[in-house]
Design a protein around this motif. Structure first.
Motif, short mmCIF file in Angstrom:
data_model
loop_
_atom_site.label_atom_id
_atom_site.label_comp_id
_atom_site.label_asym_id
_atom_site.label_seq_id
_atom_site.Cartn_x
_atom_site.Cartn_y
_atom_site.Cartn_z
N TRP A 11 26.26 32.46 34.93
CA TRP A 11 26.16 33.66 36.06
C TRP A 11 24.33 34.20 35.81
CZ3 TRP A 11 25.29 38.26 33.88
CH2 TRP A 11 25.65 38.22 32.29
N GLY A 12 24.32 35.26 36.69
CA GLY A 12 23.00 36.03 36.46
C GLY A 12 21.74 35.37 37.50
N PRO A 13 20.69 36.00 37.53
CA PRO A 13 19.48 35.48 38.04
C PRO A 13 18.87 34.22 37.21
CG PRO A 13 19.07 37.50 36.71
CD PRO A 13 20.47 37.28 36.62
N PRO A 14 18.10 33.51 38.09
CA PRO A 14 17.35 32.14 37.55
C PRO A 14 16.09 32.68 36.68
CG PRO A 14 16.87 32.55 39.87
CD PRO A 14 17.98 33.74 39.60
N ILE A 15 16.32 33.71 35.66
CA ILE A 15 15.18 34.09 34.86
C ILE A 15 15.09 32.80 33.76
CG2 ILE A 15 14.51 35.75 33.29
CD1 ILE A 15 16.07 37.85 34.66
N ASP A 16 13.70 32.59 33.51
CA ASP A 16 13.17 31.57 32.42
C ASP A 16 13.87 31.97 31.05
OD1 ASP A 16 11.65 29.48 31.58
OD2 ASP A 16 10.48 30.90 30.48
N THR A 17 14.75 31.02 30.56
CA THR A 17 15.42 31.54 29.43
C THR A 17 14.46 31.62 28.20
OG1 THR A 17 17.17 29.83 30.28
CG2 THR A 17 17.00 30.20 27.77
N HIS A 18 13.20 30.87 28.17
CA HIS A 18 12.33 30.84 27.18
C HIS A 18 11.62 32.30 27.06
CE1 HIS A 18 8.80 30.17 24.99
NE2 HIS A 18 9.29 29.18 24.15
N SER A 19 11.49 32.84 28.43
CA SER A 19 10.82 34.03 28.42
C SER A 19 11.80 35.21 28.07
CB SER A 19 10.37 34.26 29.84
OG SER A 19 9.23 33.32 30.22
#
Lengths: 268, 195
Positions: A11-19
């Motif tokens: 769930w949640g926004p597609p924010i870069d996991t690494h960042s």
């Protein structure tokens, strides 16, 4: 592989996991840095300039460190491209942060050693930041160990690793190292009466040696004599660090003498 | 390198002593009594009689300098041991020179602080992202779309020239550098094919 937080959490926004994990690591490092600064009584108004120097140095060097990796210049990105989105190197970032702090010290004329403030913060930031690498990057070389990570074809194609083969979780090794290093620094070493600033030297030396051996299972490109680029870099820097440690140890910097700690902190 | 604060000599009168001496001057001529013996600021010396000590209400001794340790677990001594790890720095008098950690340079405190700069920097980075996406299609080159981030960074760097705003600009630049590390590189690599 979980390139975005949505992939990781479901769930949640597609924010870069690494960042996201790098940001979390920097935030945790900021808290640790402030706590340690307060505990050691470093409340000089010039300290923020040193933090700025560290971050700017890390930001620049992390990407410049992987710039001229090909002997053929046409295969390298131009400078702006490299600074904007070139591959970032942790080792280069650490060197850049170290240089940035020293440049900032020269500019604002700050004479004291500050490695003790940065050491636990850096260890914790790396432990958290490497979680982002674990979720998004190639895990390591093939292994027969039972704890190897097996990638599906999509994930394997994305990170350039073989599919269906157990791979070394090299980032988990690093996370374990940095977590242990942080525990040692936070709960033991920072309370020891060693010369000011040397906890960072010890941490960097330990990480350099650890990283050299982890590179054998990391899966980075082997470029010369069976060694990767980070190993070639470490092959030069590890002797320098060890020589420095031997030199300061010969001068009693690690003796259990509180007077030395205080005096060296005032005169470094 | 760092000099301890000037320690008042035992024979130097403190301002309170000087004021008291001036008040007593008309009724106590200087020639009426011999001057009292100098009193050690560290109390009676071994072997000295207790009667030799001067009562504190008549001539309070100069208060000895008390050094405050820089850290709670650090133990300081006035004199370093003979086999000290780092040789002592010659204590040359340097009344004018570069500021040291013990004497931080005077900073203008009326301007906004580093915390305000960090908070504002976070807001500016969010704004820069909005502008980045809003104007990316208008730019001829992909790198031109980075202008909001460049503008925030350059603006903060220019603010560093102002003494009043320097601490604020430091906070904003810290956020700029952190954004560069965290977001810009990886995200630009992700977004470039999309824009």
């Amino acid at each position: 592989m979980f390139p975005t937080l949505h992939d990781l959490l479901g769930w949640g926004p597609p924010i870069d996991t690494h960042s996201a994990f790098v940001a979390l690591g920097l935030a945790a490092a900021a808290v640790v840095f402030l706590l340690e600064s307060r505990r050691r009584g470093h409340n000089d108004p010039r300290i923020p300039y040193l933090v700025l120097g560290a971050l700017v140095g890390a930001a620049i060097a992390a990407r410049l460190g992987t710039w001229a990796q090909h002997l053929d210049p046409a295969r390298n990105l131009d400078l702006f491209e490299q600074l904007a989105y070139g591959n970032a190197s942790l080792l280069s970032g650490l060197v850049g942060a170290w240089l940035g702090v020293h440049v900032a010290k020269r500019i604002v004329r700050y004479p004291l050693r500050t490695g003790d403030l940065f050491a636990p913060a850096v260890a914790l930031a790396l432990a958290i930041g490497r979680i982002g690498c674990f979720f998004t990057e190639k895990p390591g070389t093939p292994t027969g160990a039972s704890w190897g990570i097996v990638l599906d074809p999509d994930a394997a194609a994305r990170v350039g690793a073989p599919a269906g083969v157990p791979l070394h979780p090299s980032f988990l090794y690093e996370i374990a190292f940095h977590a242990a290093a942080f525990a040692v620094l936070w709960f033991w070493l920072r309370h020891q009466p060693i010369a000011a600033g040397e906890t960072l030297t010890l941490f960097v030396a330990a990480y350099a040696i650890f990283r050299f051996f982890v590179e054998f299972v990391r899966g980075n490109e082997v470029v010369w004599l069976g060694l990767t680029r980070p190993q070639l870099f470490l092959l030069v820097t590890i002797p320098l660090i060890l020589a420095r440690i031997a030199w300061i140890a010969s001068r009693g910097a690690f003796n259990r003498n509180p007077e030395r700690m205080v005096r060296s902190g005032q005169t470094a | 390198m760092d000099r301890p604060p000037e320690e008042p000599a035992p024979e130097d009168p403190t301002p309170e002593e000087s004021a008291r001496a001036e008040e007593r001057a008309p009724e106590q001529p200087a020639s009426a009594e011999p001057p009292p013996e100098p009193v050690s600021p560290y109390g009676p010396q071994p072997g000295a009689d207790a009667e030799d000590a001067v009562a504190p209400d008549t001539a309070p001794p100069a208060r000895p300098y008390e050094w405050t340790p820089p850290a709670e677990d650090a133990v300081a001594q006035d004199a370093p041991p003979a086999d000290m790890a780092y040789p002592p720095v010659p204590q040359a008098p340097a009344p004018i020179g570069p500021p040291t950690a013990m004497t931080p340079p005077p900073e203008t405190k009326d301007g906004p602080g580093v915390g305000a700069g960090v908070a504002t920097g976070c807001g500016l980075q969010v704004l820069a992202f909005v502008l980045f996406f809003a104007t990316a299609g208008l730019m001829l080159s992909f790198y031109g779309a980075l202008w909001p981030f460049i503008l925030v960074t350059v603006g903060s760097a220019v603010l560093m020239l102002s003494k009043r705003w320097r601490r604020f600009a430091t906070g904003a630049l810290i956020v700029c550098a952190a954004t560069w590390i965290i977001v810009i590189g990886p995200c630009i690599a992700m977004l470039q094919p999309m824009i």
